[in-house]
Design an enzyme around this catalytic site. Structure first.
Site, PDB file in Angstrom:
ATOM      1  N   LYS A   8      51.314  38.677  41.975  1.00 36.69           N
ATOM      2  CA  LYS A   8      51.437  39.437  40.727  1.00 36.69           C
ATOM      3  C   LYS A   8      51.315  40.927  41.016  1.00 36.69           C
ATOM      4  CE  LYS A   8      48.577  39.860  36.709  1.00 36.69           C
ATOM      5  NZ  LYS A   8      47.744  39.178  35.725  1.00 36.69           N
TER       6      LYS A   8
ATOM      7  N   SER B  63      69.011  41.332  38.373  1.00 35.25           N
ATOM      8  CA  SER B  63      67.809  41.316  39.196  1.00 35.25           C
ATOM      9  C   SER B  63      66.867  42.468  38.869  1.00 35.25           C
ATOM     10  CB  SER B  63      68.139  41.367  40.683  1.00 35.25           C
ATOM     11  OG  SER B  63      68.702  42.616  40.995  1.00 35.25           O
TER      12      SER B  63
ATOM     13  N   TYR C 281      65.396  37.788  39.701  1.00 31.95           N
ATOM     14  CA  TYR C 281      65.056  37.674  41.115  1.00 31.95           C
ATOM     15  C   TYR C 281      64.921  39.070  41.709  1.00 31.95           C
ATOM     16  CZ  TYR C 281      69.999  38.643  41.868  1.00 31.95           C
ATOM     17  OH  TYR C 281      71.243  39.236  41.859  1.00 31.95           O
TER      18      TYR C 281
END
Length: 116
Positions: free
Chosen positions: A9, A25, A58
């Site tokens: 994270k 992305s 992503y």
């Protein structure tokens, strides 16, 4: 039994750019990726603290030391430059392994997106 748990994270970074004319992305400074144990093409969830948006995309590796956090493609419509976001990745693992697994969580400076 397998469960999904937080693997990595990046807590509270500032969006530096939003590029609608890109395939898709999130581009993230390579220093942040290394510190958070994230890799290019890894699936991530994005949480926008400013507007409440939550979505998946992503990772693309950004220039090291640049502080870049740029949402690309359709994701660019879900954020504004200057928004503070959280980037989260998950891993699937055995229930027993998950009990002792420790995620990598980093807290960059939101003014610079640099590690403190």
């Amino acid at each position: 039994m397998f469960i999904e748990v937080v693997k990595s994270k990046i807590h509270r970074v500032t969006v530096t750019d939003a590029n609608l004319n890109y395939i898709g992305s999130i581009t993230v400074d390579e220093d942040l990726l290394d510190a958070a144990n994230l890799i290019p093409n890894e699936k991530v969830s994005i949480v926008d603290n400013n507007n409440g948006e939550r979505f998946e995309t992503y990772i693309i590796k950004g220039e090291r030391g640049s502080g870049t956090v740029c949402l690309n493609g359709a994701a660019a419509r879900k954020v504004q430059t200057g928004d503070v976001i959280i980037i989260i990745s998950y891993a699937t693992m055995d229930f027993e392994e998950a009990k002792t697994f420790k995620p990598t969580i980093i807290f960059p400076d939101t003014a610079t997106n640099k590690l403190v």
